[in-house]
Enzyme design. Structure first.
Site, PDB file in Angstrom:
ATOM      1  N   ASP A 134     -10.759   2.254  -2.595  1.00 51.57           N
ATOM      2  CA  ASP A 134     -11.199   1.768  -1.361  1.00 51.57           C
ATOM      3  C   ASP A 134     -12.802   1.905  -1.252  1.00 51.57           C
ATOM      4  O   ASP A 134     -13.342   1.633  -0.247  1.00 51.57           O
ATOM      5  CB  ASP A 134     -10.636   2.883  -0.258  1.00 51.57           C
ATOM      6  CG  ASP A 134      -9.412   2.431   0.025  1.00 51.57           C
ATOM      7  OD1 ASP A 134      -8.813   1.371  -0.295  1.00 51.57           O
ATOM      8  OD2 ASP A 134      -8.531   3.113   0.830  1.00 51.57           O
ATOM      9  N   ASP A 152       0.844  -1.244  -0.101  1.00 50.65           N
ATOM     10  CA  ASP A 152      -0.074   0.188  -0.031  1.00 50.65           C
ATOM     11  C   ASP A 152       1.052   1.071   0.142  1.00 50.65           C
ATOM     12  O   ASP A 152       2.265   1.098   0.442  1.00 50.65           O
ATOM     13  CB  ASP A 152      -0.830   0.073   1.374  1.00 50.65           C
ATOM     14  CG  ASP A 152      -2.092   0.654   0.857  1.00 50.65           C
ATOM     15  OD1 ASP A 152      -2.292   1.486   0.134  1.00 50.65           O
ATOM     16  OD2 ASP A 152      -3.161   0.512   2.139  1.00 50.65           O
TER      17      ASP A 152
HETATM   18  C1  GLA Z   1      -5.536   1.965   2.485  1.00 48.64           C
HETATM   19  C2  GLA Z   1      -6.105   0.821   1.636  1.00 48.64           C
HETATM   20  C3  GLA Z   1      -7.244  -0.052   2.317  1.00 48.64           C
HETATM   21  C4  GLA Z   1      -6.700  -0.398   3.718  1.00 48.64           C
HETATM   22  C5  GLA Z   1      -6.124   0.521   4.410  1.00 48.64           C
HETATM   23  C6  GLA Z   1      -5.331   0.266   5.744  1.00 48.64           C
HETATM   24  O1  GLA Z   1      -6.584   2.588   2.438  1.00 48.64           O
HETATM   25  O2  GLA Z   1      -6.503   0.992   0.366  1.00 48.64           O
HETATM   26  O3  GLA Z   1      -7.539  -1.116   1.638  1.00 48.64           O
HETATM   27  O4  GLA Z   1      -5.472  -1.562   3.481  1.00 48.64           O
HETATM   28  O5  GLA Z   1      -5.066   1.346   3.667  1.00 48.64           O
HETATM   29  O6  GLA Z   1      -4.581   1.279   6.335  1.00 48.64           O
END
Ligand code: GLA
Length: 698
Positions: free
Chosen positions: A516, A450
């Site tokens: 997300d 990420d």
């Molecule tokens: C990002 C990712 C999510 C999750 C969060 C965790 O937003 O896209 O899927 O992993 O971080 O903090």
């Protein structure tokens, strides 16, 4: 033969299955674009290289269609290259020097400045079967002094011969990535870009140009996609003389660098293609190209469970295990622990950078959980965010000098975190080091990588390489190295959703987290936009709770599953709270998905009824041999009473009979011709109804 040089005409032809791409050496000794479109007799097109002059204000119109031009002379179009020589001369005159053909499909054209020893090689690779050409350039300084490179683009594409031009691309923002935009071009430039250090959620580096008339199924479309995960720009410039140049590469903004004597710069790859069968065929060509030439493997995506939306940072061994048991009962194949498993990571305020297992949450370490997950028949996966650090972390306390910021400034925190300067060799070593340790110590088969903030205040450049370049180069090197060291581990590219997806990172990533936003209705729009340039083979989609955490919309489980079955299926809901009936229904959908995933992930994709055209959306997938197919149909709001609708399918064999099964119904046998022309009857009831059709050739 994919590449031909017509000596007398001084013309090159790159020929794919359906297209001709022509350029040549004009009377002034510069490389000029001539033609790109359906196949032609190349030798008869030499006239296209003729010089054009309009007035003393437009002395060299033909230079506007240079195949790869530098800023110099009376050239004003967006340049492929802009450079300053050590003596202050900022005028580039790139003359043609020769060419080299390697194998059947690779061509390199050598250009050199007529006075200075600055050598530019324009590289082409013809992907004949997919009507695609890969382009990139290398720039070599053979002078005895450094040359300052102010702009070095990967390719310049030219589209001409139409009355009008329309540009299509994607835009918007976090939780609303990949939203389609199209607008007619008027004279001047339209730039799409990212200056945020990564690919970005606000735009994505691909484009399509048509004359405003192309549809899903018909019309000429020229398109391109850039493989770079850092700052990038794509500039479409419509000239006063009726042609469009599309120039793209690593962004020049804050990106000038000095090329030392003997050094070379290599641009990323910018692929381009043409089809006369509309946007649908554009997407299918790109998807096939990605599967065959970009993605690291041909593996099918595993059905995964991820606990992020269920537990957020509160990941504890017992609860994770409980979720793992429920997930296994659903048929899930990979269990992923997301953010929160390490350091003092109880919220987004602390711990990022401290990649040791949090012993309060996992008293016995990760081994026990991994063991249990494996004994439940699943693989184990883990979330990391290696390029960031919370100021409240041991890593930051030890190495405050590792972050991007200017010396006299405090630096901006976003989501309470800074970005690490991955361009620094010691930071690269740190990341490679802890990742290697993690993957050696535990039986981890999947990493979700990420990056939850943009890069800001990049600090001082290394004199050799701008930080914007160094960050991405090191990122690619790390991923490449990890793939070599751990061939059995799969990687997902994620950046707070879909902010780092492009043909660059997809050379290393097995799959992509595209947003997300997991609301299944919003998701259709995001997935559809994504599909214009990128294959469902990498598109991860989760079934999450209802009402959706983001917008509060409630949706039936069937709709949520159908939406998420359109790529790599994942489950991200709090399945601990699912009733027996929901569990039962979900198990059925997972099993169904497992039986059709080869069609979804590796088939040809058709946007039968894109969103935005009506109240209904429909998408279809067909295996390459046309023997199997699936279609998903979604209705949004019911109007004026339900009516039977006919969905006209595509890509089938007209004279073959297919067994068609709608949802759990009884199969019927119909011919491809009937299904594609008269259509298949569908009765959608209520709001947010959805259907799944399965087809098998008899
Ligand atoms: C990002 C990712 C999510 C999750 C969060 C965790 O937003 O896209 O899927 O992993 O971080 O903090």
């Amino acid at each position: 033969m994919a590449i031909t040089y017509y000596e007398q005409e001084r013309l090159f032809e790159l020929r794919t299955r359906r297209t001709s791409y022509l350029f040549g050496v004009n009377g002034k000794g510069t490389l000029q674009h001539a033609y790109w479109g359906e196949q032609v007799e190349a030798a008869e097109c030499a006239g296209l290289l003729k010089g054009r002059h309009h007035s003393s204000f437009d002395a060299d119109i033909d230079r506007e269609t240079e195949e790869f031009g530098g800023w110099g002379g009376s050239h004003y179009a967006e340049p492929g290259l802009k450079a300053t020589f050590a003596d202050g001369v900022r005028d580039l005159k790139l003359g043609y020097r020769g060419y080299a053909i390697t194998g059947d499909d690779a061509l390199a054209i050598e250009l050199q400045d007529t006075h200075y020893k600055l050598l530019v090689r324009v590289h082409y690779k013809v992907i004949e079967e997919h009507d695609i050409i890969e382009r990139r350039v290398t720039i070599e300084n053979r002078e005895s002094a450094p040359v300052r490179i102010e702009q070095a683009m990967a390719a310049v594409w030219a589209v001409s011969g139409r009355q009008r031009y329309r540009m299509t691309h994607v835009a918007e923002r976090w939780a609303g990535e990949f939203q389609l935009r199209s607008a007619m071009l008027t004279e001047g430039k339209k730039t799409i870009e990212s200056r945020r250090g990564f690919t970005g959620p606000h735009a994505n580096p691909w484009f399509a140009i048509d004359d405003g008339e192309a549809s899903e199924t018909h019309g000429d479309v020229w398109f391109g996609a850039l493989g770079w995960s850092g700052n990038w720009k794509i500039v479409a410039e419509l000239s006063a003389f009726g042609h469009v140049r599309v120039v793209g590469g690593v962004h020049d903004f804050d990106g000038a660098f000095s090329l030392a004597p003997g050094d070379a710069y290599e641009s990323p790859v910018f692929v381009g293609g043409y089809t006369l069968r509309g946007f649908g065929e554009m997407s299918r060509l790109l998807h096939r190209y990605e599967r065959a030439h970009v993605l690291p493997t041909g593996e099918l995506r595993k059905v995964l469970y991820n606990s992020w939306e269920a537990t957020e940072f509160d990941v504890r061994a017992e609860e994770q295990l409980e979720l793992a048991r429920r997930a296994a009962a659903l048929g899930v194949e990979r269990f992923v622990v997301d953010d929160g498993w390490f350091g003092a990571r109880n919220s987004d305020r602390a711990g990022l950078g401290d990649w040791q297992v949090n012993r309060d949450k996992f008293p016995e370490g990760l081994e026990t959980l991994i063991g249990e997950v494996k004994s439940l028949g699943m693989e184990f996966g883990l979330w990391v965010e290696p390029e960031s650090v919370n100021p409240d972390s041991d890593l930051f306390r030890r190495h405050p000098e590792w972050i991007y910021r200017f010396p006299t400034r405090e630096g901006t925190q976003l989501r309470n975190q800074y970005s690490l300067n991955l361009g620094l060799p010691e930071v690269k070593d740190f990341v490679l080091g802890f990742m290697t340790e993690l993957l050696t110590s535990y039986d981890i088969k999947f990493i979700k990588w990420d990056m939850n903030r943009t890069i800001t205040e990049p600090g001082a450049d290394d004199p050799g390489m701008p930080i914007w370049l160094a960050h991405v180069s090191h990122l690619y090197e790390i991923w490449a190295e990890l793939r070599t060291r751990f061939p059995g581990v799969e990687f997902e590219t994620c950046a707070g959703g879909g902010a780092r997806i492009d043909l660059g990172i997809l050379r290393y990533a097995d799959q992509a987290w595209i947003s997300d936003n997991t609301d299944a209705r919003d998701r259709l729009a995001i997935q559809e936009g994504f599909s214009y340039a990128y294959s469902p083979a990498v598109m991860m989609c989760w079934v999450t709770g209802s009402p959706s955490g983001l917008g509060g919309r409630s949706l039936p489980l069937s709709y949520r599953f159908h939406s998420a079955m359109m790529g790599g299926l994942g489950i991200g809901a709090d399945i601990g709270g699912w009733t027996d009936t929901e569990m039962e229904e979900a198990r059925g959908f997972v099993a169904m998905y497992q039986s059709i995933r080869h069609i979804v992930l590796q088939g040809d994709y058709y946007r039968l009824a894109p969103l935005g055209r009506s109240n209904l959306a429909a998408y279809q997938y067909v295996t390459e041999d046309r023997s199997e197919s699936v279609a998903f149909v979604f209705l949004h709001a019911q109007h004026f009473g339900g009516e039977e609708r006919r969905i006209r399918l595509e890509g089938l064999q007209p004279d073959a009979a297919y067994e068609v099964t709608a949802n759990d119904g009884e199969p019927t046998a119909l011919h491809g011709s009937t299904l594609m022309r008269a259509g298949y009857p569908i009765m959608l009831r209520g709001d947010y109804d959805s259907w799944l059709l399965r087809l098998r050739r008899l």
